[in-house]
Design an enzyme around this catalytic site. Sequence first.
Site, PDB file in Angstrom:
ATOM      1  N   TYR A 138       6.028 -10.183   4.947  1.00  0.00           N
ATOM      2  CA  TYR A 138       6.626  -9.859   6.671  1.00  0.00           C
ATOM      3  C   TYR A 138       7.018 -11.071   7.583  1.00  0.00           C
ATOM      4  O   TYR A 138       7.612 -10.718   8.363  1.00  0.00           O
ATOM      5  CB  TYR A 138       5.633  -8.714   6.835  1.00  0.00           C
ATOM      6  CG  TYR A 138       5.550  -7.388   6.543  1.00  0.00           C
ATOM      7  CD1 TYR A 138       5.502  -7.086   5.254  1.00  0.00           C
ATOM      8  CD2 TYR A 138       6.032  -6.188   7.387  1.00  0.00           C
ATOM      9  CE1 TYR A 138       5.687  -5.895   4.726  1.00  0.00           C
ATOM     10  CE2 TYR A 138       6.048  -4.992   6.948  1.00  0.00           C
ATOM     11  CZ  TYR A 138       5.780  -4.757   5.905  1.00  0.00           C
ATOM     12  OH  TYR A 138       5.986  -3.506   5.398  1.00  0.00           O
ATOM     13  N   LYS A 172       0.337  -9.136  -8.277  1.00  0.00           N
ATOM     14  CA  LYS A 172       1.433  -9.031  -9.281  1.00  0.00           C
ATOM     15  C   LYS A 172       1.171 -10.410 -10.017  1.00  0.00           C
ATOM     16  O   LYS A 172       2.153 -11.263 -10.035  1.00  0.00           O
ATOM     17  CB  LYS A 172       2.885  -8.932  -8.608  1.00  0.00           C
ATOM     18  CG  LYS A 172       3.901  -8.827  -9.743  1.00  0.00           C
ATOM     19  CD  LYS A 172       3.697  -7.449 -10.462  1.00  0.00           C
ATOM     20  CE  LYS A 172       4.929  -7.686 -11.402  1.00  0.00           C
ATOM     21  NZ  LYS A 172       4.752  -6.268 -12.385  1.00  0.00           N
ATOM     22  N   ASP A 223       2.087  -2.494 -10.192  1.00  0.00           N
ATOM     23  CA  ASP A 223       2.957  -1.349 -10.819  1.00  0.00           C
ATOM     24  C   ASP A 223       2.024  -0.527 -11.392  1.00  0.00           C
ATOM     25  O   ASP A 223       2.183   0.730 -11.351  1.00  0.00           O
ATOM     26  CB  ASP A 223       3.957  -2.074 -11.768  1.00  0.00           C
ATOM     27  CG  ASP A 223       3.228  -3.041 -12.601  1.00  0.00           C
ATOM     28  OD1 ASP A 223       2.419  -3.514 -12.536  1.00  0.00           O
ATOM     29  OD2 ASP A 223       4.140  -3.371 -13.475  1.00  0.00           O
ATOM     30  N   ASP A 279       1.638   4.422   1.719  1.00  0.00           N
ATOM     31  CA  ASP A 279       2.479   5.809   1.801  1.00  0.00           C
ATOM     32  C   ASP A 279       2.151   6.701   0.659  1.00  0.00           C
ATOM     33  O   ASP A 279       1.914   7.890   0.774  1.00  0.00           O
ATOM     34  CB  ASP A 279       3.933   5.476   1.764  1.00  0.00           C
ATOM     35  CG  ASP A 279       4.348   5.280   3.445  1.00  0.00           C
ATOM     36  OD1 ASP A 279       3.611   4.805   4.071  1.00  0.00           O
ATOM     37  OD2 ASP A 279       5.650   5.791   3.441  1.00  0.00           O
TER      38      ASP A 279
HETATM   39  C1  IPM Z   1       3.598   0.823   8.419  1.00  0.00           C
HETATM   40  C2  IPM Z   1       5.191   0.664   8.683  1.00  0.00           C
HETATM   41  C3  IPM Z   1       5.338  -0.731   9.295  1.00  0.00           C
HETATM   42  C4  IPM Z   1       5.151  -1.667   8.431  1.00  0.00           C
HETATM   43  C5  IPM Z   1       7.058  -0.619   9.722  1.00  0.00           C
HETATM   44  C6  IPM Z   1       7.370   0.285  10.917  1.00  0.00           C
HETATM   45  C7  IPM Z   1       7.322  -1.961  10.250  1.00  0.00           C
HETATM   46  O1  IPM Z   1       5.725   0.981   7.633  1.00  0.00           O
HETATM   47  O2  IPM Z   1       2.892   0.462   9.418  1.00  0.00           O
HETATM   48  O3  IPM Z   1       3.245   0.822   7.413  1.00  0.00           O
HETATM   49  O4  IPM Z   1       5.821  -2.003   7.262  1.00  0.00           O
HETATM   50  O5  IPM Z   1       4.198  -2.222   8.087  1.00  0.00           O
HETATM   51 MG    MG Z   2       4.646   1.609   6.085  1.00  0.00          MG
END
Ligand code: IPM
Ligand code: MG
Length: 361
Positions: A147, A196, A228, A256
Amino acid sequence: MDFNIAVIKGDGIGPEIVDEAVKVLDKAAEKFGHKFHYTRVLMGGESIDTYGVPLTDEAIAECRKNDAVLLGSIGGDAAVSPWYKLEPQLRPEAGLLKLRKSLGLFANLRPAYLYDELRAACPLRDDIIGDKGVDLVIVRELTGGLYFGERKTFVADGLKTAVDTLSYNENEIRRICRKGFEIAMKRRKKLTSVDKANVLDSSRLWRSIVEETAKDFPEVEYSHMLVDNCAMQLVRDPGQFDVVLTENMFGDILSDEASEIAGSLGMLPSASLNETGFGMYEPSHGSAPDIAGTGKANPLATILSAAMLLRYSLNLDKEADAVENAVSSVLKDGLRTGDIMSDGMKLLSCSQMGDAVADRI
Ligand code: IPM
Ligand code: MG
């Protein structure tokens, strides 16, 4: 006591879910004799519309002046929103990343807990969930890795080419490892470090620092898992996990997945902390522009984030318990928003859900 909270409502469903969290915070304040003072700060799309940039220096300074930051969600539908016609560094998400970095919020805690009452909303078979249930926390590094590494797009040998860099130094890894082990000590003392290492140098360094840190926490039973495999294990046997420690990008993806196992993305809170315990609290989900303003949003992830704010930044444990217990009791009473709805339950709007939680504090 008096406390100051910076509030970033954000875009999409952000304003509606934050309003419900503030409603619940105010009820807790009233009940326990505190006063919360809120200052609104703009970030993301709303800031672009007002100031032309997703985050101003003034906004960062304002956040720093407060005891904690409560955030809804930012961003819009990339297919239609004018924000996504801007240069990448001027888009809503860039504001969020800059704020995380500026405030030094390197530790992102994302607890995924499957309430018994929400088993029907969990997409996994009952025999997979078993008696163990799902009760894990993803400890995601938040200010390094892909990031924040150098990135560029260019033409090489006549071909459009893009590069993103995954870089970590040992100190960045060490502080998140320490955080992960400290959290494990307060839970079931089990830690899975996810990497990984069969491919990436950054993961091999990560592993060595985990080994080093583990020496200071002999009570924690730890292991390494490839990312993975972890993605697979999460749906095969989620009950095996307690603390999942991982780098930024892996943590984004796995959280997620974990939230869906916990019933809905609308249930997963998060805390992002710096070295001093100052933090920003936000649901792990996005701004869901498709349902913004319809009253369909689930405010529980934001309300549970507010509970984390009480616990981690304001040191108000009793108050945090009260909010979390109120959420449990709402679910026990069969009250649901659309995303966690099942047969025989009562469907509530976003603000009715906020009322229901506040009433139970
Ligand atoms: C999260 C979101 C953010 C991230 C995005 C909106 C940049 O997906 O907080 O998980 O990837 O960190
Ligand atoms: Mg996210």
